[in-house]
Design a protein around this motif. Structure first.
Motif: not given
Length: 400
Positions: A20-43
């Motif tokens: 994550g430290r080598r990724l831009p903030k947009t990608i780091s935060g966006g990916f973390a939010s995206l996996v939570m949304l994916a978990s919500f969709a599966v739920s």
């Protein structure tokens, strides 16, 4: 598909923690939010499948592998979704997703490495809480139980260079270890008594028994479990860590108080409702502690000046109401209040975070009005009379 619910945020943790430290903030935060949304969709998909089953058959299980096999004793890493778990996973992934999205803007001033570290902890927190509520037996629940305790230490002490933050993280960790020790003893006692740690098998073994008229094995075991719940859910006397948890970032407070850690104790009692129903002496203790905590913490909250500590004591008080409901046997009412509290407390904390962010870190509610415009003429209110606040009578305008 059940395994994907905790695996998605766990994947987010792995990516942000490793690269994550080598990724831009947009990608780091966006990916973390995206996996939570994916978990919500599966739920949502899994819960809809559960809802379409007949009322008596609303259970879906997934056994990942046999964890412990010794003689006649077999314990599998099994995840189970039933109506109670359905409520919890929707709350954790739904509200957790919103808190992740909110955090992408709230934490934007942090450096890239700190930003990635924050989101890795946040994803790990959600993953452990999902394991806790999906576990089909006490041992799987205990993995999540200890995991959220670890993540609370990491997130409360996120700004560890500040002594008050590191001290608050250690305080939360130590206080929860006290409750967890009792929880372990209660779990071992149940295993000795019933020879299994599976929730459904224990409930089936307890159901035909007569409720204990005095303190017996079930009462002692449930009392030990309840002591563990007082640590996680901040009840008297183990509530002292929760107000100090405000040292972490505000979105962390929203996640801990609304969707994750502090609801674990209430969930655990709801999950073992049959067991607790056969221990009326323990139920009385749960109700008394819950009522006392609701009154005690609510009274303390009335005289707090820090906007986040007001909400922290409000959380302790509301949890007292949940335990009161559990103690009098209104398990459905307790879980319903857990569900509603998750939404309004998340809104309150995120709203307070917006105020703190706009006022550049000001959290004292006595000073906040000195930094807002007068509603009628656009001027700042004259607070020279409030000399005890040590605030200038005129402050530069801060845009709303």
């Amino acid at each position: 598909m059940i395994a994907f619910i905790p695996l998605f945020p766990l994947l987010g943790f792995a990516i942000n923690a490793s690269m994550g430290r080598r990724l831009p903030k947009t990608i780091s935060g966006g990916f973390a939010s995206l996996v939570m949304l994916a978990s919500f969709a599966v739920s949502v998909i899994v819960v809809s499948q559960v809802a379409n089953l007949a009322p008596a058959q609303r259970v879906i299980e997934q056994t990942l592998y046999t964890w412990i096999a010794s003689g006649d004793f077999n314990l599998a890493l099994t995840l189970r979704v039933d109506p109670l778990a359905s409520v919890m996973i929707l709350v954790i992934t739904g509200i957790g997703s919103l808190i992740h999205i909110y955090s992408t803007a709230y934490m934007h001033e942090e450096s890239g490495s700190e930003y990635a570290r924050y989101f890795s902890y946040l994803n790990l927190f959600a993953a452990f809480m999902l394991v806790l509520v999906l576990g089909a037996n006490f041992l799987v629940l205990f993995i999540g139980w200890e995991g959220v305790g670890l993540c609370s230490y990491l997130l409360i002490g996120f700004w560890f260079e500040k002594k008050s933050a590191s001290d608050a993280g250690k305080k939360a960790f130590v206080v929860n270890r006290i409750g967890d020790y009792a929880f372990i003893l209660g779990t071992l006692l149940l295993f000795v008594r019933f020879g299994t740690l599976d929730f459904q098998r224990i409930a089936s073994a307890v159901a035909p028994l007569t409720p204990e008229g005095m303190f017996g094995t079930l009462s002692v075991a449930t009392l030990l479990l309840f002591i563990g719940a007082t640590g996680k859910s901040a009840q008297i006397p183990l509530y002292v860590w929760l107000p100090d948890a405000m040292e972490g970032p505000t979105p962390v407070s929203a996640l801990i108080h609304a969707a994750t850690m502090v609801t674990a104790g209430v969930y655990m009692i709801g999950r073992n409702a049959v067991l607790f129903s056969h221990a009326p002496e323990t139920m009385m203790i749960v109700a008394v502690i819950g009522a006392a905590t609701a009154l005690f913490a609510g009274t303390i909250g009335l005289v707090q000046n820090d906007i986040k500590r007001v909400l922290a004591y409000s959380t302790v008080s509301q949890l007292g109401y949940m335990f009161l409901a559990m103690g009098v046997g209104a398990f459905g009412a307790g879980i319903f209040h857990l569900y509603t509290h998750a939404f309004f407390k998340a809104c309150l904390f995120l709203g307070s975070g917006a105020v703190i962010h706009a006022l550049h870190g000001e959290q004292d509610i006595r000073n906040i009005r000195a930094r807002t415009r007068h509603p009628l003429d656009g001027r700042h209110p004259d607070i020279a009379a409030d000399r005890d606040l040590h605030v200038p009578a005129r402050l530069p305008h801060v845009p709303r």
